[in-house]
Design a protein around this motif. Sequence first.
Motif, PDB file in Angstrom:
ATOM      1  N   PRO A 122       0.834  -1.208   0.000  1.00 24.40           N
ATOM      2  CA  PRO A 122       0.000   0.000   0.000  1.00 24.40           C
ATOM      3  C   PRO A 122       0.866   1.254   0.000  1.00 24.40           C
ATOM      4  O   PRO A 122       2.062   1.212   0.302  1.00 24.40           O
ATOM      5  N   MET A 123       0.236   2.362  -0.325  1.00 25.94           N
ATOM      6  CA  MET A 123       0.922   3.656  -0.317  1.00 25.94           C
ATOM      7  C   MET A 123       0.501   4.448   0.921  1.00 25.94           C
ATOM      8  O   MET A 123      -0.680   4.451   1.292  1.00 25.94           O
ATOM      9  N   VAL A 151      -4.531   3.823  -6.974  1.00 27.20           N
ATOM     10  CA  VAL A 151      -3.754   3.814  -5.742  1.00 27.20           C
ATOM     11  C   VAL A 151      -4.469   2.966  -4.702  1.00 27.20           C
ATOM     12  O   VAL A 151      -5.693   3.058  -4.542  1.00 27.20           O
ATOM     13  N   HIS A 152      -3.692   2.137  -4.013  1.00 29.05           N
ATOM     14  CA  HIS A 152      -4.212   1.366  -2.878  1.00 29.05           C
ATOM     15  C   HIS A 152      -3.541   1.881  -1.615  1.00 29.05           C
ATOM     16  O   HIS A 152      -2.317   1.871  -1.505  1.00 29.05           O
ATOM     17  N   LYS A 207     -10.177   1.167  -3.924  1.00 27.46           N
ATOM     18  CA  LYS A 207      -9.093   1.687  -4.751  1.00 27.46           C
ATOM     19  C   LYS A 207      -9.445   3.121  -5.142  1.00 27.46           C
ATOM     20  O   LYS A 207     -10.615   3.500  -5.232  1.00 27.46           O
ATOM     21  N   THR A 242      -1.043  -0.756  -6.410  1.00 26.39           N
ATOM     22  CA  THR A 242      -0.944   0.619  -6.887  1.00 26.39           C
ATOM     23  C   THR A 242      -0.271   0.573  -8.246  1.00 26.39           C
ATOM     24  O   THR A 242       0.802  -0.011  -8.399  1.00 26.39           O
ATOM     25  N   GLU A 243      -0.921   1.157  -9.250  1.00 24.94           N
ATOM     26  CA  GLU A 243      -0.412   1.140 -10.625  1.00 24.94           C
ATOM     27  C   GLU A 243      -0.538   2.549 -11.187  1.00 24.94           C
ATOM     28  O   GLU A 243      -1.645   3.056 -11.359  1.00 24.94           O
ATOM     29  N   ARG A 264       5.827   3.988  -0.160  1.00 24.26           N
ATOM     30  CA  ARG A 264       5.290   2.674   0.217  1.00 24.26           C
ATOM     31  C   ARG A 264       5.078   2.623   1.725  1.00 24.26           C
ATOM     32  O   ARG A 264       5.845   3.195   2.498  1.00 24.26           O
TER      33      ARG A 264
END
Length: 387
Positions: A267-268, A291-292, A301, A326-327, A348
């Motif tokens: 996760p971020m 983003v997660h 998300k 997260t992409e 992160r």
Amino acid sequence: MSRKPVPVVVLAGFLGSGKTTLLNHLLRQSRGTRIGAVVNDFGAIEIDAMTVAGQVDSMVSLGDGCLCCAVDTSELDEYLGRLSRPDLRIDVIVIEASGLAEPQELIRMILASDNPDIVYGGLVQVVDAAEFDATRSRHPETDRHLTLADLVVLNKADRVDEAGRARIRAAVGEHAVGVPVVSAAYGQIDPGLLIDRRPAGERVGQLSFDDLRDDLRDDLRDDVRDDRGPAGTDTAPAEAGSRADDGDHSGHLHALYESVGFVSAEPMNPRRLMEFLDARPDGLYRIKGFVHFGVPGHPEKYTLHAVGNFLRFYPSPRAEGEETLTELVLIGSGIDTEAVRARLDGCREHAPQDVPAESMWGVLRYVPGLSEGPGEPDGTEEAGLLY
């Protein structure tokens, strides 16, 4: 799943700068991406060079699914509503600003719109390199327009020598601080810098991260320099005209840009990511992806849409079985790709379960119509700008 808003890109520049040439280039090179072009009159569009499928009121249907509207300022909001209707399946709307309004007025109209189906897609200021000094002399507002720009296209750069281009870039940079500046001839920039392009045969809708990642890999196969970074990141410079189906542009200057792909199974951290977004690197133009955060109470998300100083997050539930990744894809010109990677790696979060829920306030203030936390914006136009 709700449809993502259609980005609205404002194309501005003084008479003769080449913005109409750039718009026509985008339409010719759309390759299945459905563009809604908004102009002051149809004379600006090379309709004869395209297949005209039909005309209704002030709207012309062009070949390859594109539409063109001829409107004045009073009709703009109405036609943005028409072009963003889901049944038209438009991917991006481009406003050619001549004769419509001042750039800041157009930006204000887009940001203040109650239409949930559109989102600000950036101001692209087209500058005539060959007439730069004369234009600034005739139009003192040039410098003010540059301060509003999210991207500057230095068009007709082939008519100026290297020293002249460097001088103009420096002058532009005094007002468009940190904004990417790309050189072009005949308005020929890679459309991928401005819009998400569909691969051949791609489904209708906004480009997914997988499509963008595939485009990056295609660029690598097309003999573009491979600058692969650590696991989970990709960087590839892309060049207009580098693909065979884009036609022969030999002898033209092309706008280079870099695309950085970032993937994280961790996760971020919301606060660290917002620090990155609040102080984006110079030359970074737009960011798209998902983003997660994994913060307690926020399992969804978040789709991220950023262009220039504009930012939006769109929360949505995950599909059954969907990975919590997260992409992101980051696009710009002259960016320090290693520094971007390092800063994103630093976002992160190894222990999201320990992150307090109030750390999400900085993210939630950029969710349309949502306000949370003391002193946060309430969804007004200021809520989307990072100043």
